[in-house]
Motif scaffolding. Structure first.
Motif, PDB file in Angstrom:
ATOM      1  N   VAL A 169       6.653  -9.464 -11.488  1.00  7.98           N
ATOM      2  CA  VAL A 169       8.052  -9.026 -11.431  1.00  7.98           C
ATOM      3  C   VAL A 169       8.759  -9.906 -10.411  1.00  7.98           C
ATOM      4  N   PRO A 170      10.096  -9.960 -10.437  1.00  8.57           N
ATOM      5  CA  PRO A 170      10.796 -10.770  -9.439  1.00  8.57           C
ATOM      6  C   PRO A 170      10.437 -10.351  -8.017  1.00  8.57           C
ATOM      7  N   TYR A 171      10.274 -11.343  -7.179  1.00  3.99           N
ATOM      8  CA  TYR A 171       9.914 -11.079  -5.779  1.00  3.99           C
ATOM      9  C   TYR A 171      11.125 -10.551  -5.030  1.00  3.99           C
ATOM     10  N   ALA A 172      10.917  -9.447  -4.332  1.00  6.56           N
ATOM     11  CA  ALA A 172      11.970  -8.862  -3.509  1.00  6.56           C
ATOM     12  C   ALA A 172      11.325  -8.262  -2.272  1.00  6.56           C
ATOM     13  N   PRO A 173      11.462  -8.896  -1.111  1.00  9.13           N
ATOM     14  CA  PRO A 173      10.890  -8.327   0.103  1.00  9.13           C
ATOM     15  C   PRO A 173      11.419  -6.915   0.320  1.00  9.13           C
ATOM     16  N   GLY A 174      10.514  -5.998   0.509  1.00  6.04           N
ATOM     17  CA  GLY A 174      10.915  -4.604   0.633  1.00  6.04           C
ATOM     18  C   GLY A 174      10.622  -4.057   2.017  1.00  6.04           C
ATOM     19  N   ASN A 175      10.692  -2.755   2.106  1.00  3.17           N
ATOM     20  CA  ASN A 175      10.325  -2.061   3.344  1.00  3.17           C
ATOM     21  C   ASN A 175       8.819  -1.844   3.307  1.00  3.17           C
ATOM     22  N   TRP A 176       8.089  -2.872   3.713  1.00  3.79           N
ATOM     23  CA  TRP A 176       6.644  -2.834   3.565  1.00  3.79           C
ATOM     24  C   TRP A 176       5.999  -1.727   4.389  1.00  3.79           C
ATOM     25  N   ALA A 177       6.617  -1.359   5.513  1.00  2.00           N
ATOM     26  CA  ALA A 177       6.049  -0.287   6.343  1.00  2.00           C
ATOM     27  C   ALA A 177       6.058   1.053   5.613  1.00  2.00           C
ATOM     28  N   ALA A 178       6.953   1.201   4.636  1.00  3.03           N
ATOM     29  CA  ALA A 178       7.039   2.444   3.875  1.00  3.03           C
ATOM     30  C   ALA A 178       6.417   2.317   2.487  1.00  3.03           C
ATOM     31  N   GLN A 179       5.913   1.121   2.144  1.00  2.11           N
ATOM     32  CA  GLN A 179       5.363   0.900   0.805  1.00  2.11           C
ATOM     33  C   GLN A 179       4.095   1.712   0.602  1.00  2.11           C
ATOM     34  N   GLU A 180       4.042   2.419  -0.512  1.00  2.00           N
ATOM     35  CA  GLU A 180       2.880   3.229  -0.839  1.00  2.00           C
ATOM     36  C   GLU A 180       1.959   2.467  -1.776  1.00  2.00           C
ATOM     37  N   CYS A 181       0.672   2.685  -1.621  1.00  2.00           N
ATOM     38  CA  CYS A 181      -0.365   2.108  -2.479  1.00  2.00           C
ATOM     39  C   CYS A 181      -1.291   3.240  -2.898  1.00  2.00           C
ATOM     40  N   ARG A 182      -1.532   3.352  -4.209  1.00  2.00           N
ATOM     41  CA  ARG A 182      -2.402   4.405  -4.720  1.00  2.00           C
ATOM     42  C   ARG A 182      -3.577   3.767  -5.450  1.00  2.00           C
ATOM     43  N   VAL A 183      -4.768   4.214  -5.127  1.00  2.00           N
ATOM     44  CA  VAL A 183      -5.983   3.662  -5.727  1.00  2.00           C
ATOM     45  C   VAL A 183      -6.786   4.803  -6.348  1.00  2.00           C
ATOM     46  N   ARG A 184      -7.112   4.657  -7.617  1.00  2.00           N
ATOM     47  CA  ARG A 184      -7.913   5.673  -8.296  1.00  2.00           C
ATOM     48  C   ARG A 184      -9.171   5.028  -8.845  1.00  2.00           C
TER      49      ARG A 184
END
Length: 257
Positions: A169-184
């Motif tokens: 997807v297009p790169y867009a620097p985000g609020n990485w400190a609030a970025q969630e990651c889910r692993v199943r």
């Protein structure tokens, strides 16, 4: 490249045999052959040649470090282990299936050595055109596995096994400190991690990585992809288990282990 190539070649050949499905390499016997980071990176180059990577070099890399205060480390990735989302791992001789959930970045144009020397994180980030969720399967060709000496793990392509890429997807620097990651993993409930990348921002790795790639004068080529470090630590999947990684707002990736 160190003047005496024989120790480098010996280690690279032992690793190449293990990469092709042979017995694990004996790290206790070979650790004295690799005594510097420069030698470990030289083994990487020899190993990639043994694995049939084209002379123009790899288009996929891994890079990262535990924190911003610690040195970054880098490894080129054999193309045979780079898989599309949802793919299996056929043809790979994996001994372990340790999982890292990551964000991979794609470079939008060629970057030469002179430009790379002075790049800031912000300038390097501006060279990224796309990003995706990625899953790295971590493995080891050493008898001691994750307990092998640090330089030998660098030599073994930073204990890389395979890289699974989600949709770009297009790169867009985000609020990485609030970025969630889910692993199943399989049928287990998802594990949730927030702002958990050691270096904070995936683009942090780019300047040092680009200087590494261009250190001998070759450019970082347009379209090169680099994975940027784990958000979930190291999780262990079982053979046959489906792994799903989601980064809300970015995308998802999955692999059948």
């Amino acid at each position: 490249m160190p003047a005496n190539h024989e120790p480098i070649d010996t280690v690279a050949l032992a690793l190449a045999r293990a990469w092709r499905g042979g017995p694990p390499a004996d790290d206790h016997a070979l650790q004295g052959r690799v005594t510097s980071l420069a030698q470990a990176y030289a083994v990487q180059e020899r190993l990639l040649a043994q694995l049939g990577v084209p002379p123009e070099g790899p288009m996929h890399w891994k890079s990262g470090g535990p924190s911003r205060s610690e040195p970054m480390r880098h490894a080129p990735l054999p193309p045979a282990g780079v898989r599309a989302c949802g793919a299996g791992l056929e043809g790979l001789h994996l001994r372990h299936r340790w999982i890292e959930a990551e964000v991979a970045l794609r470079i939008g144009r060629d970057v030469g050595a002179e430009e790379a020397r002075s790049l800031t994180v912000q300038q390097a980030g501006a060279l990224v055109d796309r990003m995706c969720v990625s899953i790295e399967l971590v493995d080891s060709r050493w008898q001691s596995g994750r307990d092998a000496p640090a330089l030998l793990k660098v030599a073994d392509l930073l204990v890389h096994g395979a890289l699974v890429l989600g949709e770009f997807v297009p790169y867009a620097p985000g609020n990485w400190a609030a970025q969630e990651c889910r692993v199943r993993l399989g049928d287990a409930p998802p594990r949730v991690f927030t702002g958990s990348l050691g270096v904070g921002d995936p683009a942090w790795v780019l300047p040092d990585w680009m200087r590494h790639v261009t250190r001998d004068g070759a450019p970082v080529r347009q379209g090169t992809v680099v994975s940027t470090g784990t958000w979930c630590g190291l999780l262990e999947a079982q053979p046959g288990e489906r792994v799903l990684v989601e980064f809300p707002g970015i995308g998802a990736a999955s692999v059948q282990c």
